[in-house]
Design a protein around this motif. Structure first.
Motif, PDB file in Angstrom:
ATOM      1  N   MET A 128      77.188  17.708  51.484  1.00 31.08           N
ATOM      2  CA  MET A 128      78.225  16.705  51.720  1.00 31.08           C
ATOM      3  C   MET A 128      78.344  15.797  50.499  1.00 31.08           C
ATOM      4  N   THR A 129      79.571  15.412  50.172  1.00 22.85           N
ATOM      5  CA  THR A 129      79.815  14.545  49.025  1.00 22.85           C
ATOM      6  C   THR A 129      79.093  13.223  49.199  1.00 22.85           C
ATOM      7  N   ALA A 130      78.545  12.697  48.104  1.00 16.68           N
ATOM      8  CA  ALA A 130      77.801  11.435  48.147  1.00 16.68           C
ATOM      9  C   ALA A 130      78.697  10.298  48.618  1.00 16.68           C
ATOM     10  N   LEU A 131      78.072   9.391  49.359  1.00 14.23           N
ATOM     11  CA  LEU A 131      78.771   8.226  49.892  1.00 14.23           C
ATOM     12  C   LEU A 131      78.723   7.098  48.872  1.00 14.23           C
ATOM     13  N   VAL A 132      79.851   6.490  48.625  1.00 11.31           N
ATOM     14  CA  VAL A 132      79.938   5.328  47.738  1.00 11.31           C
ATOM     15  C   VAL A 132      80.294   4.114  48.596  1.00 11.31           C
ATOM     16  N   ILE A 133      79.483   3.072  48.513  1.00 12.61           N
ATOM     17  CA  ILE A 133      79.717   1.854  49.287  1.00 12.61           C
ATOM     18  C   ILE A 133      79.789   0.693  48.307  1.00 12.61           C
ATOM     19  N   ARG A 134      80.849  -0.069  48.376  1.00 12.84           N
ATOM     20  CA  ARG A 134      81.011  -1.172  47.430  1.00 12.84           C
ATOM     21  C   ARG A 134      81.997  -2.213  47.955  1.00 12.84           C
ATOM     22  N   ALA A 135      81.962  -3.369  47.308  1.00 11.03           N
ATOM     23  CA  ALA A 135      82.948  -4.411  47.593  1.00 11.03           C
ATOM     24  C   ALA A 135      84.241  -4.099  46.856  1.00 11.03           C
ATOM     25  N   ARG A 171      84.218   8.509  50.466  1.00 14.12           N
ATOM     26  CA  ARG A 171      83.739   9.859  50.189  1.00 14.12           C
ATOM     27  C   ARG A 171      84.892  10.595  49.515  1.00 14.12           C
ATOM     28  N   GLU A 172      84.653  11.074  48.321  1.00 13.07           N
ATOM     29  CA  GLU A 172      85.698  11.715  47.510  1.00 13.07           C
ATOM     30  C   GLU A 172      86.897  10.777  47.347  1.00 13.07           C
TER      31      GLU A 172
END
Length: 303
Positions: A1-8, A54-55
């Motif tokens: 699964m594509t890596a999760l990016v979490i940000r403001a 994601r993506e």
């Protein structure tokens, strides 16, 4: 699964928040409310608005709210995620640097509609997985000119009280035996009863309405019966606080205080009056019903 990016978010990409459209049943969308960034003259700060991607596609989002001038957010009141992405939503809450209460905003009677109930319970479950704990459910009310305007009972005498120390003492008395979950949570903390009273007073000062509107209520023989605070919060006129001291309970004074508060705000030109009480506060809920306040929403609070 594509890596999760979490940000403001940033002022330049705040519009990313609205690329994801989730269920309108709960959250700020329950108001028919649109996310607007302060960068565009709205009410949500980009740096207090977080997304999980994601993506490069938003699959979860959360926005913490604060009034103009606040240096930190007051509450989380917008949180949703795509189907099958509850864990991404939970991870977003874990990583965001805000330890604030979450208010799940739902329509009145939300448990009776399977779709709405599922949406509410999914958000509660994700917030719980992130480490939050259910605190209380509250009724939200909204009086409008289409509702009856109750008559004053004339049983109590109302006086302004400019001395904060006098007000704090009354608040301590009110909270010494309270049904309010937020007050009880504060009392259980390190500051005890003093902290619970101070939290209420801080809220009165935080509201943009005049401090002078606050009134203590007295019986005809001069004994303090309670306190009522007509106010304006950033969203408009509201019942800021209603409280009866323990020794004056059993006479229905909560209703008297509510009526006085409502009529005062109407006399100040209010075209609506918002209010709330815990579901478990049966006496106050009965006072709202008697005063003609309809329940318009139910909020689930997690802390």
């Amino acid at each position: 699964m594509t890596a999760l990016v979490i940000r403001a978010l940033t002022p330049g990409d705040a519009a990313l928040f609205t690329t994801f459209q989730d269920s309108p049943f709960v959250g700020r969308a329950a108001f028919g409310h649109a996310y607007t960034s302060t960068a565009d003259g709205g009410e949500y700060r980009p740096d207090w608005s977080w997304v999980a991607l994601r993506e490069n596609t938003v699959i979860a989002r959360a926005a913490w709210w604060g009034a103009t001038g606040d240096t930190e957010p007051v509450v989380l009141n917008w949180f949703d995620f795509a189907d099958g992405e509850a864990e991404a939503g939970a991870e977003l809450l874990r990583r965001a640097p805000f330890d604030k209460e979450y208010e799940v905003i739902a329509p009145a009677g939300w448990r009776d509609d399977p779709a709405v109930r599922a949406a509410v319970e999914a958000r509660v479950a994700a917030a719980t997985a992130a480490g939050m704990k259910p605190l209380v459910e509250r009724y939200r009310y909204r009086w409008t000119p289409g509702c009856p305007l109750p008559e004053r009972t004339g049983r109590l005498i109302y006086r302004p009280e400019p001395d904060d120390e006098v007000v704090l003492e009354v608040l301590r008395r009110v909270h010494s035996a309270t049904l309010d979950a937020h007050a009880r949570k504060a009392i259980e903390g390190p500051g005890g009863l003093d902290a619970a009273a101070q939290e209420e007073l801080d809220f009165f000062h935080w509201c943009p309405s005049p401090r002078e509107w606050l009134r203590l209520a007295y019986t005809p023989d001069g004994e303090v019966a309670g306190i009522q605070v007509p106010a304006h919060n950033p969203s408009g006129p509201c019942v800021g606080f209603i409280g009866v001291v323990p020794e004056a309970r059993g006479h229905g004074y909560g209703y008297d205080l509510l009526v006085e508060c409502t009529r005062f705000l109407v006399e100040q030109g209010a075209e609506f009056v918002a209010a709330a009480t815990d579901r478990g506060n049966v006496p106050m809920a009965a006072a709202f019903a008697r005063a003609g306040y309809p329940i318009t929403q139910e909020w689930v609070h997690l802390a």
